[in-house]
Design an enzyme around this catalytic site. Structure first.
Site, PDB file in Angstrom:
ATOM      1  N   SER A  51       6.716 -26.163  24.144  1.00 34.30           N
ATOM      2  CA  SER A  51       5.853 -24.684  23.760  1.00 34.30           C
ATOM      3  C   SER A  51       6.306 -23.778  24.610  1.00 34.30           C
ATOM      4  O   SER A  51       6.479 -23.882  25.986  1.00 34.30           O
ATOM      5  CB  SER A  51       4.342 -24.908  24.103  1.00 34.30           C
ATOM      6  OG  SER A  51       3.830 -23.747  23.852  1.00 34.30           O
ATOM      7  N   GLU A  89       4.433 -21.398  25.318  1.00 39.33           N
ATOM      8  CA  GLU A  89       3.349 -21.260  26.442  1.00 39.33           C
ATOM      9  C   GLU A  89       3.914 -21.604  28.097  1.00 39.33           C
ATOM     10  O   GLU A  89       3.394 -21.193  28.756  1.00 39.33           O
ATOM     11  CB  GLU A  89       2.158 -22.219  26.125  1.00 39.33           C
ATOM     12  CG  GLU A  89       1.271 -21.693  25.059  1.00 39.33           C
ATOM     13  CD  GLU A  89       0.591 -20.224  25.661  1.00 39.33           C
ATOM     14  OE1 GLU A  89      -0.413 -20.295  26.679  1.00 39.33           O
ATOM     15  OE2 GLU A  89       0.651 -19.295  24.796  1.00 39.33           O
ATOM     16  N   TYR A 148      -3.259 -26.263  29.534  1.00 42.44           N
ATOM     17  CA  TYR A 148      -2.130 -26.805  28.314  1.00 42.44           C
ATOM     18  C   TYR A 148      -0.951 -26.782  28.673  1.00 42.44           C
ATOM     19  O   TYR A 148      -0.123 -27.444  28.262  1.00 42.44           O
ATOM     20  CB  TYR A 148      -2.770 -25.796  27.004  1.00 42.44           C
ATOM     21  CG  TYR A 148      -1.620 -26.051  25.792  1.00 42.44           C
ATOM     22  CD1 TYR A 148      -1.712 -27.083  25.127  1.00 42.44           C
ATOM     23  CD2 TYR A 148      -0.509 -25.250  25.601  1.00 42.44           C
ATOM     24  CE1 TYR A 148      -0.714 -27.335  23.991  1.00 42.44           C
ATOM     25  CE2 TYR A 148       0.460 -25.281  24.873  1.00 42.44           C
ATOM     26  CZ  TYR A 148      -0.015 -26.376  23.909  1.00 42.44           C
ATOM     27  OH  TYR A 148       1.094 -26.560  22.915  1.00 42.44           O
TER      28      TYR A 148
HETATM   29  P1  NAP Z   1      -1.983 -29.174  15.331  1.00 47.37           P
HETATM   30  O1  NAP Z   1      -2.182 -28.666  14.109  1.00 47.37           O
HETATM   31  O2  NAP Z   1      -3.224 -28.934  16.385  1.00 47.37           O
HETATM   32  O3  NAP Z   1      -1.987 -30.882  15.237  1.00 47.37           O
HETATM   33  C1  NAP Z   1      -2.275 -31.544  16.502  1.00 47.37           C
HETATM   34  C2  NAP Z   1      -2.201 -32.995  15.892  1.00 47.37           C
HETATM   35  O4  NAP Z   1      -2.347 -33.889  16.998  1.00 47.37           O
HETATM   36  C3  NAP Z   1      -3.093 -33.536  14.555  1.00 47.37           C
HETATM   37  O5  NAP Z   1      -2.228 -34.338  13.743  1.00 47.37           O
HETATM   38  C4  NAP Z   1      -3.940 -34.493  15.546  1.00 47.37           C
HETATM   39  O6  NAP Z   1      -4.790 -35.288  14.849  1.00 47.37           O
HETATM   40  C5  NAP Z   1      -3.221 -35.055  16.588  1.00 47.37           C
HETATM   41  N1  NAP Z   1      -4.007 -35.605  17.801  1.00 47.37           N
HETATM   42  C6  NAP Z   1      -4.443 -35.032  18.619  1.00 47.37           C
HETATM   43  N2  NAP Z   1      -5.147 -35.665  19.605  1.00 47.37           N
HETATM   44  C7  NAP Z   1      -4.720 -36.881  19.262  1.00 47.37           C
HETATM   45  C8  NAP Z   1      -4.773 -38.319  19.983  1.00 47.37           C
HETATM   46  N3  NAP Z   1      -5.559 -38.366  21.009  1.00 47.37           N
HETATM   47  N4  NAP Z   1      -4.049 -39.386  19.153  1.00 47.37           N
HETATM   48  C9  NAP Z   1      -3.585 -39.096  18.102  1.00 47.37           C
HETATM   49  N5  NAP Z   1      -3.151 -38.066  17.361  1.00 47.37           N
HETATM   50  C10 NAP Z   1      -3.752 -36.998  18.135  1.00 47.37           C
HETATM   51  O7  NAP Z   1      -0.716 -28.638  16.317  1.00 47.37           O
HETATM   52  P2  NAP Z   1       0.327 -28.296  15.473  1.00 47.37           P
HETATM   53  O8  NAP Z   1       0.208 -26.616  15.238  1.00 47.37           O
HETATM   54  O9  NAP Z   1       1.024 -28.706  14.316  1.00 47.37           O
HETATM   55  O10 NAP Z   1       1.665 -28.543  16.837  1.00 47.37           O
HETATM   56  C11 NAP Z   1       2.309 -29.656  16.787  1.00 47.37           C
HETATM   57  C12 NAP Z   1       2.629 -29.620  17.995  1.00 47.37           C
HETATM   58  O11 NAP Z   1       3.560 -28.607  18.519  1.00 47.37           O
HETATM   59  C13 NAP Z   1       1.559 -29.594  19.277  1.00 47.37           C
HETATM   60  O12 NAP Z   1       2.066 -30.517  20.196  1.00 47.37           O
HETATM   61  C14 NAP Z   1       1.614 -28.407  19.641  1.00 47.37           C
HETATM   62  O13 NAP Z   1       1.056 -28.335  21.157  1.00 47.37           O
HETATM   63  C15 NAP Z   1       3.064 -28.064  19.949  1.00 47.37           C
HETATM   64  N6  NAP Z   1       3.475 -26.666  19.472  1.00 47.37           N
HETATM   65  C16 NAP Z   1       2.658 -26.117  18.536  1.00 47.37           C
HETATM   66  C17 NAP Z   1       3.243 -24.721  18.237  1.00 47.37           C
HETATM   67  C18 NAP Z   1       2.550 -23.701  17.216  1.00 47.37           C
HETATM   68  O14 NAP Z   1       2.723 -22.716  17.288  1.00 47.37           O
HETATM   69  N7  NAP Z   1       1.967 -24.505  16.196  1.00 47.37           N
HETATM   70  C19 NAP Z   1       3.998 -23.876  19.102  1.00 47.37           C
HETATM   71  C20 NAP Z   1       4.780 -24.833  20.180  1.00 47.37           C
HETATM   72  C21 NAP Z   1       4.348 -26.010  20.377  1.00 47.37           C
HETATM   73  P3  NAP Z   1      -6.233 -34.783  14.063  1.00 47.37           P
HETATM   74  O15 NAP Z   1      -5.677 -34.283  12.775  1.00 47.37           O
HETATM   75  O16 NAP Z   1      -6.894 -36.283  14.045  1.00 47.37           O
HETATM   76  O17 NAP Z   1      -6.858 -33.811  14.897  1.00 47.37           O
HETATM   77  O1  F7E Z   2      -3.796 -17.148  20.346  1.00 48.75           O
HETATM   78  C1  F7E Z   2      -5.340 -14.200  21.245  1.00 48.75           C
HETATM   79  C2  F7E Z   2      -5.069 -15.243  22.490  1.00 48.75           C
HETATM   80  O2  F7E Z   2      -4.773 -19.379  20.108  1.00 48.75           O
HETATM   81  C3  F7E Z   2      -2.835 -16.124  20.229  1.00 48.75           C
HETATM   82  C4  F7E Z   2      -0.820 -22.853  19.874  1.00 48.75           C
HETATM   83  O3  F7E Z   2      -0.128 -23.283  18.742  1.00 48.75           O
HETATM   84  O4  F7E Z   2       0.804 -21.222  20.273  1.00 48.75           O
HETATM   85  C5  F7E Z   2      -0.548 -21.334  20.089  1.00 48.75           C
HETATM   86  O5  F7E Z   2      -1.192 -20.971  21.316  1.00 48.75           O
HETATM   87  C6  F7E Z   2      -3.212 -14.759  21.024  1.00 48.75           C
HETATM   88  C7  F7E Z   2      -3.686 -15.231  22.436  1.00 48.75           C
HETATM   89  O6  F7E Z   2      -2.204 -19.220  19.882  1.00 48.75           O
HETATM   90  C8  F7E Z   2      -8.591 -14.534  19.675  1.00 48.75           C
HETATM   91  O7  F7E Z   2      -5.703 -14.868  23.643  1.00 48.75           O
HETATM   92  C9  F7E Z   2      -7.515 -12.854  20.517  1.00 48.75           C
HETATM   93  O8  F7E Z   2      -3.157 -14.230  23.454  1.00 48.75           O
HETATM   94  O9  F7E Z   2      -3.645 -18.372  18.241  1.00 48.75           O
HETATM   95  P1  F7E Z   2      -3.812 -18.467  19.564  1.00 48.75           P
HETATM   96  P2  F7E Z   2      -1.625 -19.377  21.360  1.00 48.75           P
HETATM   97  O10 F7E Z   2      -2.647 -19.224  22.553  1.00 48.75           O
HETATM   98  O11 F7E Z   2      -0.563 -18.432  21.436  1.00 48.75           O
HETATM   99  C10 F7E Z   2       1.516 -21.829  21.475  1.00 48.75           C
HETATM  100  C11 F7E Z   2       2.902 -21.429  21.458  1.00 48.75           C
HETATM  101  C12 F7E Z   2       1.355 -23.329  21.511  1.00 48.75           C
HETATM  102  O12 F7E Z   2       2.085 -24.227  21.913  1.00 48.75           O
HETATM  103  C13 F7E Z   2      -0.211 -23.628  21.100  1.00 48.75           C
HETATM  104  O13 F7E Z   2      -0.400 -25.101  21.051  1.00 48.75           O
HETATM  105  O14 F7E Z   2      -4.600 -14.148  20.272  1.00 48.75           O
HETATM  106  N1  F7E Z   2      -6.567 -14.128  20.741  1.00 48.75           N
HETATM  107  N2  F7E Z   2      -8.559 -13.218  20.050  1.00 48.75           N
HETATM  108  C14 F7E Z   2      -7.309 -15.200  19.995  1.00 48.75           C
HETATM  109  N3  F7E Z   2      -7.037 -16.212  20.121  1.00 48.75           N
HETATM  110  C15 F7E Z   2      -7.747 -17.335  19.461  1.00 48.75           C
HETATM  111  N4  F7E Z   2      -7.595 -18.539  19.103  1.00 48.75           N
HETATM  112  N5  F7E Z   2      -9.092 -16.887  19.126  1.00 48.75           N
HETATM  113  C16 F7E Z   2      -9.570 -15.757  19.156  1.00 48.75           C
HETATM  114  O15 F7E Z   2     -10.532 -15.229  18.793  1.00 48.75           O
END
Ligand code: NAP
Ligand code: F7E
Length: 360
Positions: A135, A137, A158
């Site tokens: 990520s 992050e 995280y």
């Molecule tokens: P998400 O929607 O939160 O999906 C997470 C998945 O992990 C769900 O299928 C969840 O199952 C499963 N999971 C969580 N805990 C588990 C456990 N203990 N055993 C088995 N399965 C489990 O995440 P996403 O946005 O699709 O992201 C996919 C991956 O990319 C994650 O690793 C995230 O950290 C990473 N990532 C995401 C982003 C982004 O912007 N979306 C960016 C960079 C990296 P349930 O449905 O049962 O909850």
């Molecule tokens: O926050 C601000 C918050 O939770 C984005 C995950 O997919 O991307 C995701 O992480 C920004 C942050 O995403 C609220 O403080 C303001 O600066 O949508 P977010 P994230 O933290 O960037 C990365 C790449 C991953 O890997 C992660 O799995 O928005 N913000 N107000 C808020 N964020 C949330 N959630 N809720 C608020 O009310």
């Protein structure tokens, strides 16, 4: 099972990315196996449209297995049974704010799960390619733009957990010769985004306000800037990483960043509302340490994978607002739906896709 079909195993298949990846791989002719955790309510709603019941006599290419990445449990057994050509490890506790409330749990599920799967691969003795969902992050406080050479400065439990998973993936690549890649993906969103991430929270609120179900939207820091892309495009990048001659790590993002405030402008503005009339600040949504500015320099992915994002910020917001309005039974302005119908039919996508040479 057809011996010609490639086999993929996806953890986190019920999540945003897992569901798009499953669609993408099925369209490419894979048999797709997913690991799902047992829940007291259905957690497969993102997969319902592609699930086929073998009892109906349907041809089945999507298979689901119970498992939990929080424990080594049956992971090696699933891998041994499935004999995957490719494993995509997407499961995680993926919410940054929540990781401050559940730091050790996040370390276990988001960090240690990667070594559990890598060990399961070793013990199952299966020759498979491995994708780790790393990520942006992990860059944390590092100044933008960020690329594969930017030193990591994680700002949350995280990010620290993802950093462990990143390094152990590299270590197993070097120590055991496993074909293992890190996709360092910047934020990517869609109508399937989890409801507590900021983009989806905003687009759902637009719909809720228009439907008269919601009066206010409570948010935290509006100044944070993110490089927001469109999730279906990002799963193609995951797949491309596992099709190369050599395993490597890649940054994936659009190269354009916007603040939460700009997202609000775009989402509320699209339906003729002024967000200042609805948004309230709640300190609970602030993080103890924030990541201020993420902006991808994804030139390596463009040059080596031929990956380029097509959808812009404005289109992304329109797609999400339209979808959330339709979910609550409202007619949407429809610009997002139009963009979707033109661009994201996977079969057409394959036909029209630009060749590697053209893209680089
Ligand atoms: P998400 O929607 O939160 O999906 C997470 C998945 O992990 C769900 O299928 C969840 O199952 C499963 N999971 C969580 N805990 C588990 C456990 N203990 N055993 C088995 N399965 C489990 O995440 P996403 O946005 O699709 O992201 C996919 C991956 O990319 C994650 O690793 C995230 O950290 C990473 N990532 C995401 C982003 C982004 O912007 N979306 C960016 C960079 C990296 P349930 O449905 O049962 O909850
Ligand atoms: O926050 C601000 C918050 O939770 C984005 C995950 O997919 O991307 C995701 O992480 C920004 C942050 O995403 C609220 O403080 C303001 O600066 O949508 P977010 P994230 O933290 O960037 C990365 C790449 C991953 O890997 C992660 O799995 O928005 N913000 N107000 C808020 N964020 C949330 N959630 N809720 C608020 O009310």
């Amino acid at each position: 099972m057809d011996a010609q079909r490639k086999v993929a195993l996806v953890t986190g298949i019920t999540g945003q990315d897992g569901s798009y990846l499953a669609e993408f791989l099925l369209a490419k002719g894979y048999d797709v196996h997913g690991i799902i955790r047992r829940a007291s309510t259905f957690n497969t709603r993102r997969l319902d449209h592609i699930y086929r019941d073998p009892h109906n006599g349907d041809e089945v290419h999507l298979f689901l297995h119970y498992g939990d990445i929080g424990s080594s449990g049956n992971l090696a057994e699933i891998i041994r049974q499935v004999q995957p050509d490719e494993i995509y490890h997407l499961a995680a506790q993926s919410h940054v704010r929540v990781s401050f409330d559940l730091p050790d749990y996040t370390g276990d599920v988001t960090g240690l799960s990667t070594v559990r799967i890598l060990e399961a691969i070793r013990h199952a003795g299966v020759k498979t390619r491995f994708y780790q969902a790393s990520s942006s992050e992990m860059f944390g406080a590092a100044p933008p733009p960020q690329n594969e050479r930017t030193p990591f400065q994680p700002q949350s439990p995280y990010a620290a957990a993802k950093l462990y998973a990143y390094w152990v993936t590299r270590n197993y690549r070097e120590a055991y010769g496993i074909y293992a890649c890190n996709g360092i993906l910047f934020n990517h969103e869609s109508p399937r985004r989890g409801e507590t991430f900021v983009t989806r929270k905003i687009t759902r609120a637009v719909a809720g306000i228009l439907a008269g179900r919601q009066k206010h939207l409570y948010l935290g820091n509006l100044n944070a800037r993110r490089d927001w892309g469109y999730a279906p495009e990002y799963v193609e990048a995951m797949w491309l990483m596992l099709q190369q001659d050599q395993p490597d790590d890649y940054v994936i993002g659009t190269g354009e960043a916007h603040s939460v405030r700009e997202f609000l402008d775009e989402a509320f503005g699209y339906v003729g509302l002024d967000w200042n009339d609805y948004v309230r600040i709640d300190q609970r949504y602030y993080r103890p340490t924030e990541v201020d500015y993420l902006l991808a320099d994804a030139r390596k992915a463009r040059n080596q994978l031929g990956w380029i994002p097509r959808l812009g910020f404005r289109e992304l917001v329109r797609i999400m607002v339209d979808a959330d309005m339709e979910l609550v039974g409202l007619d949407s302005p429809g610009e997002g739906r139009q963009i979707l119908s033109k661009q994201f039919d996977w079969h057409r996508w394959q036909d029209q896709s630009i060749s590697m040479e053209q893209r680089t």
